[in-house]
Design a protein around this motif. Sequence first.
Motif, short mmCIF file in Angstrom:
data_model
loop_
_atom_site.label_atom_id
_atom_site.label_comp_id
_atom_site.label_asym_id
_atom_site.label_seq_id
_atom_site.Cartn_x
_atom_site.Cartn_y
_atom_site.Cartn_z
N LEU A 38 0.78 -1.14 0.04
CA LEU A 38 0.01 0.10 -0.06
C LEU A 38 0.75 1.24 0.07
N ALA A 39 0.79 2.22 -0.98
CA ALA A 39 1.61 3.17 -1.08
C ALA A 39 0.53 4.55 -1.04
N TYR A 40 0.85 5.42 -0.11
CA TYR A 40 0.01 6.65 0.14
C TYR A 40 0.87 8.01 0.64
N SER A 41 0.29 8.88 0.50
CA SER A 41 1.15 10.27 1.10
C SER A 41 0.51 10.39 2.45
N LEU A 42 1.09 11.33 3.30
CA LEU A 42 0.60 11.53 4.69
C LEU A 42 -0.21 12.71 4.16
N GLY A 43 -0.18 13.51 3.08
CA GLY A 43 -1.10 14.57 2.70
C GLY A 43 -0.30 15.94 3.41
#
Length: 166
Positions: A38-43
């Motif tokens: 799972l790849a995501y940004s912390l925003g």
Amino acid sequence: MTSTSSETSPFRAPALGTLVVLAWSGEAPDGSDMPYLLAYSLGDAEGGPEATAAAVEQLLVGNGLPVGGTLVDGTTKPSLPVTLLVEAGQAVLNMPQLVAQADAPPEWLAAVAERGYAYLVFTTRAWPEGEPGKPVEPAALAAFAGAEETLTSAAHVVLRARSLRR
């Protein structure tokens, strides 16, 4: 014809904010473990979650990964510019303008060794609670990774697992 800045602006990696990759495994419909990434940004980039979502989408689409749930089988697309290297207990995701790595738990390593590939969900949805270095509770991971908003705002890719020995 006039082009907008979003059509002509070059990709800027800092616009992604803090990018996190998590490796875990779970039971697949065939009864064996599936290795997931799972790849995501912390925003947390300038402009907040909306800006990071736009930057992540630009990165994904620019590398041939559609956002919205269409599965890309990277094992059948040798020209796909996204690769997965598994080495020394790490999962390393490579694509133009980006190299990201995650510690891989033993069960993930076993599942990827058995299957020869991993399933990547690279979402444009920010997850500020999923900070690197902090333990992620399985229920929190399941709630975020399994949320319809996360899945429909993500690229879904099956990536062949490569190692330095192969």
